[in-house]
Design a protein around this motif. Structure first.
Motif, PDB file in Angstrom:
ATOM      1  N   LEU A  95     -19.941 -32.429 -15.742  1.00 25.88           N
ATOM      2  CA  LEU A  95     -20.430 -33.391 -15.168  1.00 25.88           C
ATOM      3  C   LEU A  95     -21.306 -33.144 -14.255  1.00 25.88           C
ATOM      4  O   LEU A  95     -22.313 -33.839 -13.753  1.00 25.88           O
ATOM      5  N   ILE A  96     -21.008 -32.070 -13.279  1.00 21.12           N
ATOM      6  CA  ILE A  96     -21.680 -31.652 -12.045  1.00 21.12           C
ATOM      7  C   ILE A  96     -23.451 -31.401 -12.618  1.00 21.12           C
ATOM      8  O   ILE A  96     -24.225 -31.881 -11.886  1.00 21.12           O
ATOM      9  N   SER A  97     -23.414 -30.658 -13.730  1.00 25.44           N
ATOM     10  CA  SER A  97     -24.583 -30.339 -14.313  1.00 25.44           C
ATOM     11  C   SER A  97     -25.546 -31.589 -14.663  1.00 25.44           C
ATOM     12  O   SER A  97     -26.710 -31.756 -14.232  1.00 25.44           O
ATOM     13  N   ALA A  98     -25.087 -32.683 -15.560  1.00 21.21           N
ATOM     14  CA  ALA A  98     -25.556 -33.762 -15.851  1.00 21.21           C
ATOM     15  C   ALA A  98     -25.881 -34.683 -14.483  1.00 21.21           C
ATOM     16  O   ALA A  98     -26.994 -35.188 -14.440  1.00 21.21           O
ATOM     17  N   THR A  99     -24.984 -34.749 -13.447  1.00 20.13           N
ATOM     18  CA  THR A  99     -25.288 -35.596 -12.259  1.00 20.13           C
ATOM     19  C   THR A  99     -26.634 -34.870 -11.480  1.00 20.13           C
ATOM     20  O   THR A  99     -27.395 -35.429 -10.958  1.00 20.13           O
ATOM     21  N   SER A 100     -26.832 -33.423 -11.472  1.00 19.70           N
ATOM     22  CA  SER A 100     -27.698 -32.833 -10.740  1.00 19.70           C
ATOM     23  C   SER A 100     -28.945 -32.962 -11.723  1.00 19.70           C
ATOM     24  O   SER A 100     -30.214 -33.034 -10.980  1.00 19.70           O
ATOM     25  N   GLN A 101     -29.268 -33.151 -12.828  1.00 16.89           N
ATOM     26  CA  GLN A 101     -30.253 -33.491 -13.648  1.00 16.89           C
ATOM     27  C   GLN A 101     -30.709 -34.752 -13.279  1.00 16.89           C
ATOM     28  O   GLN A 101     -31.909 -34.866 -13.009  1.00 16.89           O
ATOM     29  N   ASP A 102     -29.756 -35.907 -13.282  1.00 18.45           N
ATOM     30  CA  ASP A 102     -30.078 -36.920 -12.621  1.00 18.45           C
ATOM     31  C   ASP A 102     -30.820 -36.991 -11.406  1.00 18.45           C
ATOM     32  O   ASP A 102     -31.825 -37.730 -11.160  1.00 18.45           O
ATOM     33  N   ALA A 103     -30.289 -36.227 -10.374  1.00 23.43           N
ATOM     34  CA  ALA A 103     -30.660 -36.084  -9.016  1.00 23.43           C
ATOM     35  C   ALA A 103     -32.051 -35.811  -9.066  1.00 23.43           C
ATOM     36  O   ALA A 103     -32.964 -36.172  -8.328  1.00 23.43           O
ATOM     37  N   ARG A 104     -32.281 -34.546  -9.768  1.00 26.27           N
ATOM     38  CA  ARG A 104     -33.659 -33.988  -9.896  1.00 26.27           C
ATOM     39  C   ARG A 104     -34.597 -34.773 -10.380  1.00 26.27           C
ATOM     40  O   ARG A 104     -35.590 -34.967  -9.619  1.00 26.27           O
ATOM     41  N   ALA A 145     -36.268 -24.026  -5.059  1.00 28.08           N
ATOM     42  CA  ALA A 145     -35.558 -23.066  -5.992  1.00 28.08           C
ATOM     43  C   ALA A 145     -35.753 -21.587  -5.422  1.00 28.08           C
ATOM     44  O   ALA A 145     -35.029 -20.925  -5.430  1.00 28.08           O
ATOM     45  N   THR A 146     -37.298 -21.556  -5.106  1.00 28.57           N
ATOM     46  CA  THR A 146     -37.348 -20.078  -4.890  1.00 28.57           C
ATOM     47  C   THR A 146     -36.876 -19.625  -3.589  1.00 28.57           C
ATOM     48  O   THR A 146     -36.520 -18.729  -3.194  1.00 28.57           O
ATOM     49  N   ALA A 147     -37.046 -20.830  -2.611  1.00 36.12           N
ATOM     50  CA  ALA A 147     -36.386 -20.522  -1.152  1.00 36.12           C
ATOM     51  C   ALA A 147     -35.074 -20.297  -1.119  1.00 36.12           C
ATOM     52  O   ALA A 147     -34.438 -19.836  -0.121  1.00 36.12           O
ATOM     53  N   THR A 148     -34.154 -20.800  -2.229  1.00 40.51           N
ATOM     54  CA  THR A 148     -32.919 -20.758  -2.131  1.00 40.51           C
ATOM     55  C   THR A 148     -32.323 -19.660  -3.134  1.00 40.51           C
ATOM     56  O   THR A 148     -31.105 -19.750  -3.448  1.00 40.51           O
ATOM     57  N   SER A 149     -33.024 -19.120  -3.943  1.00 43.46           N
ATOM     58  CA  SER A 149     -32.696 -18.060  -4.994  1.00 43.46           C
ATOM     59  C   SER A 149     -32.014 -17.018  -4.523  1.00 43.46           C
ATOM     60  O   SER A 149     -31.142 -16.899  -5.385  1.00 43.46           O
ATOM     61  N   GLY A 150     -31.701 -16.610  -3.435  1.00 38.91           N
ATOM     62  CA  GLY A 150     -30.914 -15.670  -3.071  1.00 38.91           C
ATOM     63  C   GLY A 150     -29.448 -16.184  -2.632  1.00 38.91           C
ATOM     64  O   GLY A 150     -28.682 -15.238  -2.175  1.00 38.91           O
ATOM     65  N   GLU A 151     -29.419 -17.308  -2.147  1.00 40.41           N
ATOM     66  CA  GLU A 151     -28.167 -17.940  -1.891  1.00 40.41           C
ATOM     67  C   GLU A 151     -26.768 -17.932  -2.700  1.00 40.41           C
ATOM     68  O   GLU A 151     -27.301 -18.448  -4.053  1.00 40.41           O
ATOM     69  N   THR A 152     -25.735 -17.874  -2.272  1.00 36.68           N
ATOM     70  CA  THR A 152     -24.529 -17.661  -3.377  1.00 36.68           C
ATOM     71  C   THR A 152     -23.512 -18.576  -2.950  1.00 36.68           C
ATOM     72  O   THR A 152     -22.657 -18.951  -3.586  1.00 36.68           O
ATOM     73  N   ILE A 219     -29.052 -27.796  -8.505  1.00 33.54           N
ATOM     74  CA  ILE A 219     -27.850 -27.253  -9.279  1.00 33.54           C
ATOM     75  C   ILE A 219     -28.727 -27.250 -10.866  1.00 33.54           C
ATOM     76  O   ILE A 219     -28.731 -26.147 -11.452  1.00 33.54           O
ATOM     77  N   ALA A 220     -29.428 -28.166 -10.887  1.00 30.01           N
ATOM     78  CA  ALA A 220     -30.209 -28.366 -12.158  1.00 30.01           C
ATOM     79  C   ALA A 220     -31.367 -27.196 -12.234  1.00 30.01           C
ATOM     80  O   ALA A 220     -31.898 -27.030 -13.535  1.00 30.01           O
ATOM     81  N   GLN A 221     -31.504 -26.717 -11.098  1.00 30.86           N
ATOM     82  CA  GLN A 221     -32.692 -25.892 -10.900  1.00 30.86           C
ATOM     83  C   GLN A 221     -32.154 -24.289 -11.122  1.00 30.86           C
ATOM     84  O   GLN A 221     -32.819 -23.458 -10.853  1.00 30.86           O
ATOM     85  N   GLY A 222     -30.621 -24.242 -11.240  1.00 34.21           N
ATOM     86  CA  GLY A 222     -30.256 -22.932 -11.473  1.00 34.21           C
ATOM     87  C   GLY A 222     -29.219 -22.639 -10.282  1.00 34.21           C
ATOM     88  O   GLY A 222     -28.985 -21.219 -10.368  1.00 34.21           O
ATOM     89  N   ALA A 223     -29.393 -23.293  -9.272  1.00 35.60           N
ATOM     90  CA  ALA A 223     -28.526 -22.736  -8.196  1.00 35.60           C
ATOM     91  C   ALA A 223     -26.986 -22.544  -8.468  1.00 35.60           C
ATOM     92  O   ALA A 223     -26.464 -23.287  -9.353  1.00 35.60           O
ATOM     93  N   LEU A 224     -26.297 -21.508  -7.813  1.00 35.26           N
ATOM     94  CA  LEU A 224     -24.863 -21.391  -7.837  1.00 35.26           C
ATOM     95  C   LEU A 224     -24.331 -21.515  -9.350  1.00 35.26           C
ATOM     96  O   LEU A 224     -23.374 -22.199  -9.486  1.00 35.26           O
TER      97      LEU A 224
END
Length: 323
Positions: A95-104, A145-152, A219-224
C-alpha cells in the motif's frame, strides 16, 4: 443650374446617409463651432479607458487561470493527504508503494500546474514570463533521489529534502526553480490605480507544497527499501505537512481573490466612465437619427422631382441621372 442642384442633392444624400449610419454629424467643424478642445479631451479619455479595458481583461484572465492552477494544486493535496495517512497507519509495504507512486505522479502534475501559461505568459515565474517556472517533476525527483540516496531513516531523508528546497543556492534554487527572483511589475487597471501580483513558484508556501509531495514520492524512487516502519514515518510526515500547508494555500488564494475583486471593481468603474464620456461625445457631435431620416426622405423627394423634370428634357433614365 440643374447640374448644380443635382450635385448639391447628391452631397446631401451622402452626408445624411453617413450621419444615419454612424450616428455622428458629418461636418464636425460645424457641429463643434470650430472648438475641438472638449471633443479631443473626450476622445483621449475614451482611448485611455479602452486601453484599461484591455488591461483589465488580460489581468482577469491571468488571475482566473492562476486561481484554477492553485485549485488543482490544493485539490491534489486534499485528495492525497488522507491516502498518505492511511498508508502510514497500515504499515503495509504494498500500500505504501502504491501510494508513493501516486504521490510521485501527482508531484509532476503539480509542477505542471505551476508551469501553466495563459496568453503565452508563465504565471508563476515572476518577471520571467517567457519560460517555465519549474524544471520538470521527473528532473527534480531524480535530483532529490540523488540527494537522499545515502539516508537510511525517515528523519535523514526529511532533513535532506528540507535542505534541497530551503538552502540558498541549493538544489531547488539552482535546478528546480527556473523563474525570476523579481515579481512581475505592477499592472495598471485604472487611472492612478495598479495591482501587484506576487505569484512565484519559489514562494515559501509553494516550496512547502512541493516538498510534501516530494517526500511522499521518494519511496517510489527507491528510498528506504524494505523498511516499512521508516517508510510509514516518512509518509506520515509528508501527510502532516500537506494537510498543514492547506491553510497557507487557502490564504494565498484568498489574497489572489482580493486582487481579482479590485480588477472587477476597476472594470465596472471604467465602463461607467466610458459610458458617460460617450454620452458627452454624443451631445457634441451626435446626429439625431429621426431628423436625419426625415431630411433624407425630403432629399429623395427633391431628387425624384428634379429627375422628373430633367428626364423630360434630356430623355434620361434614373440610373443614368444618378451617375
Amino acid at each position: 443650374m440643374i447640374r448644380r442642384q443635382t450635385a448639391g442633392l447628391k452631397a446631401d444624400l451622402t452626408r445624411l446617409g453617413t450621419e444615419l449610419t454612424t450616428g455622428r454629424k458629418h461636418d464636425l467643424g460645424k457641429a463643434l463651432a470650430g472648438d475641438f478642445g472638449p471633443f479631443a479631451a473626450i476622445q483621449r479619455s475614451l482611448s485611455s479607458l479602452a486601453a484599461y479595458k484591455t488591461a483589465n481583461s488580460e489581468a482577469s484572465t491571468m488571475l482566473a487561470a492562476a486561481q484554477l492552477a492553485l485549485e488543482n494544486v490544493q485539490g491534489s493535496a486534499q485528495r492525497l493527504g488522507p491516502a498518505l495517512l492511511t498508508a502510514s497507519n497500515a504499515r503495509n509495504v504494498t500500500l505504501i508503494s502504491a501510494t508513493s507512486q501516486d504521490a510521485r505522479q501527482t508531484f509532476s502534475a503539480v509542477v505542471s500546474s505551476f508551469n501553466a501559461r495563459v496568453a503565452d505568459r508563465t504565471m508563476f515565474a515572476g518577471a520571467a514570463i517567457d519560460r517555465p517556472a519549474l524544471a520538470s517533476g521527473e528532473k527534480m525527483m531524480a535530483d532529490l533521489a540523488t540527494a537522499t540516496s545515502g539516508e537510511t531513516t525517515a528523519a535523514g531523508i526529511i532533513a535532506a529534502v528540507d535542505a534541497w528546497f530551503d538552502t540558498p543556492g541549493g538544489g531547488f534554487e539552482t535546478l528546480g526553480y527556473l523563474g525570476s527572483s523579481t515579481d512581475i511589475g505592477p499592472l495598471l487597471i485604472a487611472e492612478g490605480e495598479s495591482i501587484e501580483v506576487s505569484l512565484r513558484a519559489d514562494d515559501t508556501v509553494f516550496r512547502e507544497t512541493l516538498k510534501s509531495f516530494a517526500l511522499a514520492g521518494l519511496i517510489a524512487q527507491g528510498a528506504l527499501p524494505g523498511n516499512a516502519d521508516e517508510q510509514a514515518a516518512l509518509m506520515a510526515q509528508a501527510a502532516e505537512r500537506m494537510l498543514t500547508n492547506d491553510g497557507d494555500v487557502t490564504n494565498m488564494r484568498a489574497r489572489l481573490g482580493a486582487v481579482e475583486t479590485r480588477v472587477e471593481g476597476a472594470r465596472a468603474r471604467n465602463a461607467a466612465e466610458a459610458s458617460a464620456y460617450e454620452l458627452a461625445r454624443a451631445e457634441l457631435i451626435g446626429a439625431d437619427p429621426y431628423a436625419a431620416a426625415t431630411e433624407l426622405e425630403a432629399v429623395y423627394a427633391q431628387i425624384e422631382t428634379l429627375y422628373t423634370v430633367t428626364s423630360r428634357i434630356a430623355g434620361l433614365n434614373f440610373t443614368d441621372y444618378m451617375k
